[in-house]
Scaffold this active site. Structure first.
Site, PDB file in Angstrom:
ATOM      1  N   LYS A  68      34.439  57.452  29.932  1.00  0.00           N
ATOM      2  CA  LYS A  68      33.000  57.654  29.808  1.00  0.00           C
ATOM      3  C   LYS A  68      32.651  59.080  30.213  1.00  0.00           C
ATOM      4  CE  LYS A  68      28.671  55.435  31.386  1.00  0.00           C
ATOM      5  NZ  LYS A  68      28.133  54.326  32.217  1.00  0.00           N
ATOM      6  N   SER A 142      25.333  51.309  29.925  1.00  0.00           N
ATOM      7  CA  SER A 142      25.385  52.660  29.391  1.00  0.00           C
ATOM      8  C   SER A 142      26.787  53.067  28.952  1.00  0.00           C
ATOM      9  CB  SER A 142      24.887  53.646  30.468  1.00  0.00           C
ATOM     10  OG  SER A 142      25.729  53.638  31.612  1.00  0.00           O
ATOM     11  N   SER A 166      26.224  48.379  33.595  1.00  0.00           N
ATOM     12  CA  SER A 166      26.780  49.189  32.516  1.00  0.00           C
ATOM     13  C   SER A 166      28.253  48.935  32.255  1.00  0.00           C
ATOM     14  CB  SER A 166      26.578  50.673  32.828  1.00  0.00           C
ATOM     15  OG  SER A 166      25.206  50.985  32.916  1.00  0.00           O
TER      16      SER A 166
END
Length: 579
Positions: A68, A142, A166
């Site tokens: 990420k 996210s 997330s």
């Protein structure tokens, strides 16, 4: 490394810079039909990845890992979903370094809701990340790109982060596994903070085994928080699973899927109890509706103020709203959170875990565009409270519902990550079969633990095994002693074995036993309760290693009936030599 909350223009110079055209090409992944999804923000050249995969060594050798893009990878830009915020770190975040040291190869940095602010996957200037199977629906965020990278097969494992869900919501929407450890057990150094007090590094994988392996590698390196001495390393055979007494906003088809999951757990031997949802759901609303959102501003607020044009409008509104939160309100909300946590944990007394749907529904991209804050808030109803309450969680798929992937989350008290993992393995999934629990759970790689070798009534299927499992001991497999021991049976209720070492000049036998692992506190409690003439001592195994094991007072052992010829307790039982 530049401080993450200080303004910095994009660095378009130097060998680490990726040309704008290449970034656009790299971040697109073709999926079914003509749909494309903006999964990748940066990818190394394919020939570089292939060479690294071919030469990789270690327990994760050859596994492809996606990261990420709020987590540092040396030499790759960290954007946190905001190009103007980008910087190029000189070193890996500890989580990335751990996976690389074990042989995993980074195949790219993935898209996310900007500054990890969102659960939808649409709040990014790099484009909305869409559901893998139904592109009109959100991917979940996210950690959107990381989840899609795994679900699409472009990565074997992926690093995400989790503050409000997330690392769990996108796992549920994409039908994969997400492990969110206890806060602080994996270092968050090298991670652009969202809410520093509650941020976690998480792992995505297609199955529980691989996720557990990857988490074991992360946890083997020092985190930001020490493990206690009384950790449970396994769930009971008949666990107590709590569920909420109400499931607001849950899609009707998903409600039916959740009930099916609960029935499957009950059929597997779990006892289901109901707890009041109110303190959990009230706390969930505090994360964004209350003053706790001030942590968002503390993380990146200075950058947002300096470059408002560079920030997604929804993200900007959330972070700026936190700027003027009065200190007294934050203090009040933190006190309210402590009270809610006390009530919530009290309601879980006697339960091993809490089981919830991971999300209430999966919205479309159009629904999010029409009400970006309201829809996002509803998605987090069953996830937001987790880190606020210092719980650990494992999100796993549980079949489908109405064409969507349906997932559930197993939550447990802090540091009971192994308990959550074991019970998550019992969740029925698409083929209505549970996953067998991994033989070893990742907390064993880092939490303090001792081994105990047992020979008789504490073997896994014997009447006193519950004394170990009740304290969270984990069965680790069969062993055999060096051929220097005598095995006798004592006249007790129930009968117990007496294993004693022979002098070197007297022949002995190799005695079959089992290995368990348990916390130092559990071993201490176990020893304190041990009745005479039993005792703990060192025993030599057939591989030459020495371990703590059941022994017996020598005089008592001599009075027992010798059953050494059978080589083990179970064989003696089968022959009728015991009792």
């Amino acid at each position: 490394m530049r401080q993450a909350n200080s303004p910095s223009p994009r660095d378009d110079s130097g060998p680490q810079h990726v040309p704008r055209r290449q970034r656009r090409a790299d971040r697109k992944v073709r999926t079914r039909g003509d749909q494309t999804m903006t999964v990748w923000i940066h990818r190394p050249p394919q020939e570089s990845i292939a060479a690294r995969l071919a030469s990789a060594r270690g327990e994760l050798a050859g596994l492809r890992v996606a990261v990420k893009d709020n987590v540092d990878v040396a030499g790759m830009p960290t954007t946190a979903g905001c190009p103007e915020f980008a910087y190029t770190p000189e070193r890996d975040a500890p989580a990335v370094a751990a996976l690389r040291a074990a042989g995993a190869v980074v195949v790219g940095k993935t898209n996310l809701d900007q500054f990890a602010t969102g659960l939808v996957g649409t709040r990014s200037p790099y484009g909305a990340v869409r559901d893998l199977r139904r592109p009109e629906f959100v991917s979940g965020g996210s950690s959107s790109g990381s989840a899609i990278a795994v679900a699409s097969g472009e990565a074997d494992i992926a690093i995400g982060t989790d503050t409000a869900g997330s690392g769990r919501v996108p796992a549920a929407f994409q039908g994969i596994v997400g492990i969110k450890p206890t806060v602080g057990t994996v270092s968050t150094q090298g991670v652009v903070p969202a809410c520093r007090s509650y941020d976690c590094v998480t792992i995505f994988a297609a199955d529980l085994y691989l996720a557990n392996r990857a988490m074991g590698v992360l946890a083997a390196h020092a985190g930001d928080r020490a493990w206690p001495a009384d950790v449970r390393f396994a769930a009971p055979q008949q666990p107590v699973v709590a569920v909420f007494d109400a499931l607001p906003d849950l899609d009707p088809l998903w409600h039916a899927a959740f009930e099916r999951t609960v029935r499957g757990l009950r059929d597997s031997g779990a006892r289901i109890v109901t707890v009041d949802a109110e303190p959990f759901l009230t706390a969930a609303r505090l994360l964004y509706d209350g003053a706790l959102v001030a942590e968002r501003y503390a993380a990146v607020g200075e950058f947002v103020d300096a470059r408002p044009d560079a920030v997604d409008p929804t993200v900007r509104s959330i972070i700026r709203a936190a700027r003027d939160v009065p200190a007294h309100r934050l203090v009040s909300d933190l006190a309210a959170l402590q009270q809610l946590r006390a009530r919530a944990l009290a309601s879980l007394a006697g339960a091993d875990v809490l089981l919830t749907p991971t999300a209430p529904a999966q919205p479309t991209i159009a629904e999010v565009a029409a009400d970006p804050i309201g829809v996002n808030s509803r998605i987090g109803i069953y996830t937001n409270f987790c880190n606020l309450f210092d719980l650990c969680a494992v999100a796993v798929p549980a079949g489908t519902a109405g064409g969507a992937q349906f997932g559930v989350t197993v939550l447990a008290r802090p540091f009971e990550d192994a308990v959550a993992l074991d019970i998550a393995a019992r969740i029925p999934h698409g083929d209505n079969e549970s996953r067998p629990a991994p033989e070893t759970s990742w907390p064993l790689r880092t939490a303090p633990a001792h081994e105990l070798i047992v020979f008789g009534a504490h073997l896994r299927d014997q009447p006193l095994a519950h004394q170990l499992t009740d304290m969270g001991a984990r069965w680790m497999g069969a062993v055999r002693t060096a051929p220097r021991y005598r095995l006798a049976v004592l006249d007790t209720d129930p009968p117990k074995p007496a294993v004693t070492r022979r002098p070197d000049d007297i022949a002995g036998v190799a005695v079959a036993g089992e290995r368990w692992r348990l916390s130092p506190a559990a071993l201490g409690r176990f020893l304190a309760r041990l009745p005479a003439p039993m005792q703990l001592g060192a025993v030599e195994l057939d591989d030459g290693t020495w371990h703590t094991a059941f022994g017996c007072d020598g005089a008592a052992a001599l009075s027992g009936k010798d059953i050494s010829e059978y080589g083990g307790w179970r064989a003696a039982l089968a022959a009728g030599a015991v009792g």
